[in-house]
Design an enzyme around this catalytic site. Structure first.
Site, short mmCIF file in Angstrom:
data_model
loop_
_atom_site.label_atom_id
_atom_site.label_comp_id
_atom_site.label_asym_id
_atom_site.label_seq_id
_atom_site.Cartn_x
_atom_site.Cartn_y
_atom_site.Cartn_z
CD1 TRP A 112 43.41 12.14 9.80
CD2 TRP A 112 44.45 13.42 11.12
NE1 TRP A 112 42.66 12.02 11.04
CE2 TRP A 112 43.19 12.99 11.76
CE3 TRP A 112 45.55 14.11 11.92
CZ2 TRP A 112 42.92 13.38 12.98
CZ3 TRP A 112 45.07 14.46 13.04
CH2 TRP A 112 44.00 14.13 13.76
CG HIS A 169 41.69 21.16 24.57
ND1 HIS A 169 40.42 22.12 25.01
CD2 HIS A 169 41.32 20.16 24.70
CE1 HIS A 169 39.62 21.25 25.23
NE2 HIS A 169 39.86 20.09 24.89
N GLY A 202 47.36 10.07 23.55
CA GLY A 202 47.54 10.97 24.59
C GLY A 202 48.42 12.38 24.12
N GLY A 203 49.04 12.31 23.08
CA GLY A 203 49.75 13.59 22.69
C GLY A 203 51.19 13.52 23.23
CB SER A 241 48.36 3.40 15.23
OG SER A 241 46.98 3.56 14.69
CG HIS A 286 35.89 15.22 18.56
ND1 HIS A 286 35.96 16.43 18.96
CD2 HIS A 286 37.54 14.91 18.35
CE1 HIS A 286 37.11 16.86 19.10
NE2 HIS A 286 37.89 15.99 18.98
#
Length: 350
Positions: free
Chosen positions: A139, A159, A184-185, A233, A252
């Site tokens: 990160w 994706h 959720g980008g 965050s 993950h």
């Protein structure tokens, strides 16, 4: 009926074919040089193909020979080439997304491929090797390298754009009213769900720099007026009042303690009858061969998470344990994209 036992020579040949690095790098070379795309556009003369790809003609012929043996290309005549049975999936824009994952012009694809050479060390230590060759944990490396961060974000957005419509149609949203997409980008998944279900409203939560780019995605889907965008965050308190919290390909990325912390934040954001819908790959408890395609993909991604993030894919039992630690009960696991090993793992408050 069980397969017959292989002879020693057959076993050697099978392992050697699986072990060679020429196959993955031949595919990467083809994609990086845009060979499948150029052929699909009608460039079938090898000399012209070399010119358009910026390749040395004789060297390209040698690559083409190998790609023919892989059934990626065919050569119907001397110095003529066409796509083989497997070639179409390597085109840019194909739903499988293989081209962007293999293209060495993409900083994230290139860096990820470099990390694979550290697999022996990762298995020895059980730790990510990313910092060992980049100088920074994963990160932190993204934060420090804008080109790498942009490449990673583009891969994740592509994706999510494929995943969103599938989740919208294959999961039951009828009892929900407000959906919070956690991590959720730029909003592709939430946009697809809300576009398909007009009764829903949503909240998109991700880091401020990320969600600041969500506007065009939400507007294009026609859902901007039904979405609150929150920069923050998922380790901090989430907006409350959610009927469903979605975590798509989030857990993950994190070891168990952090994954439990994220699930607890989701649990705290739910209404009394709410649920957490996790979209992840689910590993078989005991691997078997030959494997279903989804389990093969899931195992690869599990190794990738080890290399990159000290994290991994999980079995159903491991998801159940995470949920219990967060005060949630696992209620169902449903196949979502079987070929990719993706499932919806649903939790409710205990």
């Amino acid at each position: 009926m069980a397969d017959r036992n292989l002879t020693d020579d057959e076993a050697t040949a099978k392992v050697a074919r699986a072990a060679t690095l020429f196959t993955p790098w031949a595919l990467r070379a083809a994609v990086t040089l845009r060979i499948p795309d150029l052929i699909a556009e009608g460039v079938t003369d090898v000399g012209e193909l070399a010119r358009r790809a910026g390749a040395e003609p004789n060297a390209l012929r040698r690559l083409i020979r190998y790609l023919v043996l892989l059934e990626v290309l065919r050569t119907p005549a001397a110095d003529r080439v066409e796509l083989g049975e497997l070639g179409a999936v390597l085109r840019r824009g194909h739903a499988a997304g293989l081209a962007s994952a293999l293209d060495q012009a993409e900083p994230f694809a290139r860096r990820g491929d470099e990390a694979i050479s550290g697999l022996p060390e990762a298995v020895r230590t059980g730790k990510s090797v990313w910092a060992g060759f980049s100088g920074r944990p994963f990160w932190d490396d993204l934060a420090a390298d804008p080109a790498l961060d942009q490449s990673f974000a583009a891969a994740m957005a592509a994706h999510a754009a494929e995943l969103g419509p599938v989740l919208a149609t294959r999961h039951d949203w009828s009892s929900a009213r407000r959906v919070v997409d956690v991590g959720g980008g730029t909003g592709h998944v939430l946009a697809a769900v809300l576009a398909a279900h007009r009764h829903l409203t949503g909240t998109l939560v991700d880091l401020p720099d990320t969600v600041s780019q969500a506007g065009p995605v939400l507007v294009a889907a026609g859902v901007a007026d039904r979405v609150d965008v929150v920069g923050g965050s998922f380790f901090d308190p989430l907006p409350d009042g959610a009927d469903v919290c979605v975590l798509a390909n989030i857990l993950h990325d994190w070891p168990d303690d952090d994954a439990v912390a994220i699930l607890r934040r989701c649990a705290s954001a739910l209404t009394g009858t709410g649920r957490v819908v996790v979209v992840e790959r689910v590993l078989d408890d005991v691997p078997v061969a030959p494997a279903e395609p989804g389990q093969f993909v899931a195992s690869q991604r599990d190794l990738a998470m080890l290399l990159l993030l000290d994290a991994g894919e999980r079995t159903a039992a491991e998801f159940r344990a995470l949920g219990a630690a967060a005060g949630l009960k696992l209620t169902e696991i449903v196949p979502l994209v079987p070929g990719q090993g993706l499932f919806t793992v649903t939790f409710e408050v205990r």
